[in-house]
Design an enzyme around this catalytic site. Structure first.
Site: not given
Length: 273
Positions: A17, A62, A66, A103, A130, A152
């Site tokens: 970034s 990030t 988030k 995003d 996220g 998971r």
């Protein structure tokens, strides 16, 4: 006076970034600087105070913050409100701290707009934290109705389904067997990231015409992406999504829609070799 911007996360050293935004600051002759800011969760209120005090004029967020940043923000707009996931923050004219999500736009602009007959596709999102809510919303906005998620930790899938009612949940233990049922698979986990863990199985049971999208861009080719590419599947790394989400964030801060030129792309690629 120079304006300071940055990206918060942990870990954060892999982020490009600063390269992206400092390139555009220079190109458009804006007196500003963008840096990485590694923090712990208990420092989130301090970051918001820096926005309010204008020590920071804007930040990106990030992993793993988030969703954790949301309680400290005054107002969520647009996709951020729908997903409860924020990756861009700024102070508006009323001195209100605003959370946005670029995003969703990044994923659509980079990949999903190119998919033919997209509404008939079955999509699998791997990961439920996220960036995952943004991925699901992007798929829905693109017209896909049949979306599954696997993670998971099953509880995260259940939490995500509360937000997106029609999601199907695939048990993590069954993932290697279930991937054969999907036209689009998106890796929204950190598995495959540079210096990190990877999937414990090969994606050898996927459809012939699979589209595989990795939200990771560092490295450019994760083990799974390379495996599928070598088998002539259609694959995309996360670099284009990263660039497009950054383009929208830059616009929100500076009201300039920056050009994605070849010099920028070559600069980013040079940092990933």
């Amino acid at each position: 006076m120079k304006k300071n911007f940055g990206i918060i996360g942990n870990p954060i050293n892999h982020s490009l970034s600063p390269v992206l935004h400092n390139y555009w600051f220079k190109k458009y002759k804006i007196d500003a600087h963008y840096s990485t800011i590694e923090i712990k969760e208990n420092e989130l209120p301090n970051i918001i105070n820096k926005i309010k005090n204008k020590d920071l004029y804007g930040i990106n967020i990030t992993l793993p913050f988030k969703q954790k940043i949301v309680p400290y923000i005054d107002i969520l707009l647009n996709e951020a409100e729908v997903t409860s996931s924020v990756n861009t923050i700024f102070l508006n004219k009323d001195e209100t701290v605003v959370g946005e999500n670029t995003d969703v736009f990044g994923l659509q602009a980079a990949y999903l707009k190119q998919v033919n007959d997209i509404s008939s596709k079955r999509a699998l999102v791997i990961g439920a934290g996220g960036v995952s809510p943004s991925v699901v919303l992007s798929l829905q906005k693109s017209g896909i109705k049949n979306i599954s998620v696997s993670n998971r930790t099953l509880e995260k899938c259940i939490f995500l389904r509360k937000k997106f009612k029609n999601l199907s949940i695939i048990n993590w233990e069954n993932l290697s067997e279930e991937i054969c049922n999907y036209d689009i698979i998106i890796n929204a986990t950190s598995l495959g990231m540079k210096n990190g863990n990877d999937f414990s199985f090969d994606f050898d049971k996927t459809k012939t015409n699979l589209i595989y999208i990795d939200t990771i861009y560092n490295p450019l080719e994760t083990k799974t992406l390379k495996y599928l590419k070598d088998r002539e599947k259609q694959v995309f790394n996360g670099l284009d999504m990263f660039i497009y989400q950054g383009q929208k964030a830059f616009y929100l801060w500076n009201k300039i829609n920056p050009e994605i030129d070849q010099e920028l792309i070559e600069l980013l690629l040079s940092k990933l070799k």
